[in-house]
Design an enzyme around this catalytic site. Sequence first.
Site, PDB file in Angstrom:
ATOM      1  N   SER A 553      10.205 -34.867 -18.854  1.00 39.84           N
ATOM      2  CA  SER A 553      11.282 -34.660 -17.900  1.00 39.84           C
ATOM      3  C   SER A 553      12.329 -33.727 -18.515  1.00 39.84           C
ATOM      4  O   SER A 553      12.014 -32.595 -18.866  1.00 39.84           O
ATOM      5  CB  SER A 553      11.884 -35.999 -17.472  1.00 39.84           C
ATOM      6  OG  SER A 553      12.654 -35.871 -16.324  1.00 39.84           O
ATOM      7  N   HIS A 668       6.980 -39.769 -11.007  1.00 41.83           N
ATOM      8  CA  HIS A 668       7.605 -39.181 -12.192  1.00 41.83           C
ATOM      9  C   HIS A 668       7.277 -40.042 -13.411  1.00 41.83           C
ATOM     10  O   HIS A 668       8.137 -40.672 -14.018  1.00 41.83           O
ATOM     11  CB  HIS A 668       9.108 -39.072 -11.982  1.00 41.83           C
ATOM     12  CG  HIS A 668       9.785 -38.209 -13.005  1.00 41.83           C
ATOM     13  ND1 HIS A 668       9.376 -36.927 -13.298  1.00 41.83           N
ATOM     14  CD2 HIS A 668      10.847 -38.445 -13.801  1.00 41.83           C
ATOM     15  CE1 HIS A 668      10.165 -36.420 -14.218  1.00 41.83           C
ATOM     16  NE2 HIS A 668      11.060 -37.318 -14.548  1.00 41.83           N
TER      17      HIS A 668
END
Length: 693
Positions: A553, A668
């Site tokens: 991320s 995610h």
Amino acid sequence: MKRLRVFLAMSLLALSTATVIAQDDDPYRWLEDVTGARALEWVRARTAATVHELERCPEFARINRRLLDILNSKDRLATPSIAGEYIYNFWQDDAHPRGIWRRVPCDGYAADVPPWETVLDLDALSAREGEHWAFEDVDFLHPTYDRCLLHLSRGGSDAVEVREFDLLRKDFVPDGFFLPEGKIRTCWIDRNTIVVGSNQWDGEVTTAGYPRTARLWRRGTAVADAPVIFEGSREDVSAFVGVIETADRRYVYGYRATSFFSSEISLRDGEEFVRLDFPGDAQFHGFFKNQLILELRSAWMTGGRTYPQGALIAIDIDRFRDGARDFSILSAPDPRSSIVSLHMTRNALLLVRMTDVRCQLLRGRFVEGQWEWTRVPLADNVMVDITDTDPSSDRHFFTVENFLQPRTLYAVTSHDDAPVEVRRLPAFFNSEGCTITQHHAIATDGERIPYFLVAREGLVRDGGNPTMIEAYGGFEVPMVPYYEATVGAAWIEQGGVYVLANIRGGGEFGPRWHQAALKEKRQTAFNDLYAVAEDLIRRGVTSPRRLGILGGSNGGLLAGVAFTQRPDLFNAVVCLVPLLDMRRYSTLLAGASWIAEYGDPDVPEEWEYIKKYSPYHNLSPEKTYPRVLFATTTHDDRVHPAHARKMAAKMLDMGHDCLYFENTEGGHGAGVTAEQQALFQSIAMTYLHLMLR
């Protein structure tokens, strides 16, 4: 890896209004079509090539089998969630790959074999409905706990479908509350009334893609007819209504996230919401014994006194609304400390405070207008995590762990009780002969950057040790010593050196540590990483040939910048669910909500500093780069998979070899099922062995 959880910190970030400048011409824009035929054909081909190559490595089968055993182990901790007289838990194993939601009476949880009762079987539901459901969240009806709102995700994305569930019948409520898939906020007002917000309603979504309104929806009516009772602006990150239940009082509040680091809190008073007058960048922690609890991201001068940056402060909410500003300081800041988390039971505040990246657990009571604090005795050099609390009692759970000490779960039933060990993870890897040491690198501006090093005793400092650095450096998220069973089994046990770097941009030392790397100061975080890498090389722990970096991320952005700016330092780069195209990041999925952290690329003066480090824009056909591994997921609806796709495609077209892997599920993160997660992680760990041995 448990570390992937920190990526969730990016779900509420900031948006600013800006003058739009022309986007760069981008020949790889077609890869932004998430499920487009051409894009998926490219994804399948590149993923197949990566899997084919790495599966042939001698380490792969062993690592994959070992990680799958860990992820499916019956000896994992069943993380408790307290709801009324029950403790709930979501559990996945080889018999339940998508998971079962289950419960046990509170007094049965500590039994050697708890009498679990299945409430909902996600595998059966998925098979029955022909969907790949993932369990995301649950919103219980207080105080009866006989109904809840279940948030179910297709493939692990942030978008959810909401259904009302009967906890007595263990089934969905016929004609109950239901919301189709979207980014949704819910809370109960009473048995027949909920507050809802969805990004699927025209005109009621922020530019960042989150709900900006909250509707009061009564049972038996259409949600389209539900009145809007609270709203933010289109330029906010999001707006919603929440409920805080304490033993003494119930608070209904409106929350406007005007940016990731600023908000407005309003309390409902009759039919109106009245804003609480405190600094927008102060973190609202809720209420305890009618005390308003705030954490200051910047110093605040009020009531004739200055309260310092990083302080945790409290005041009676009714006195505050009448104009009083004589706060009590619950935790005073210092340059090497920060607040990790704050939780509340009926009679106690539980404060996890960190000094030099080492945790303390403090228990606070408010007695006759005075605060009393005691320290819970724990070992040094550990991470403490408050697992769950019950606001109607003093029951709570917390865990203690470090890189080599398996996670241990403790229970407390009364505020005067000592913690009792309930469960302890088995050792999932052989840590005998391993040590944890903390070191400090000196940054370019003289700041001391701490990092942990996990290695075998008697490490030979000849520069030949395969070494993996993990770092994050963003959004005020601290990187702390968790027990990483998968990293331990696949890397540390095999003689690899593991390094966790506490670079600026994170929250290890409070707001100042984070703000040192915001926006135009972003290069500070990258320089801190290079200082750690150079310190490892200088001390003979490793060498550039044996040094790798792993980040996901925002940490994926860090990894991308590291290999484009300093390819001389690293021979392996694991770039997970990354941001890489910093010119278009604010236009992709939730990207607009991250402008408070990085800056706005549509503002010319801000693009000037962003473009200096944007990995996608700093690739050069003339440079020599390490062979990078990019990994992402198709259904990541937070950080767009196009970041990894476009970066890999551009590198390949420039003649730079790289590897690419994309999971079809997982949002995610690393996947929904244990099998998907094990494959994702096995690809990464096998790659590190291949490149650094």
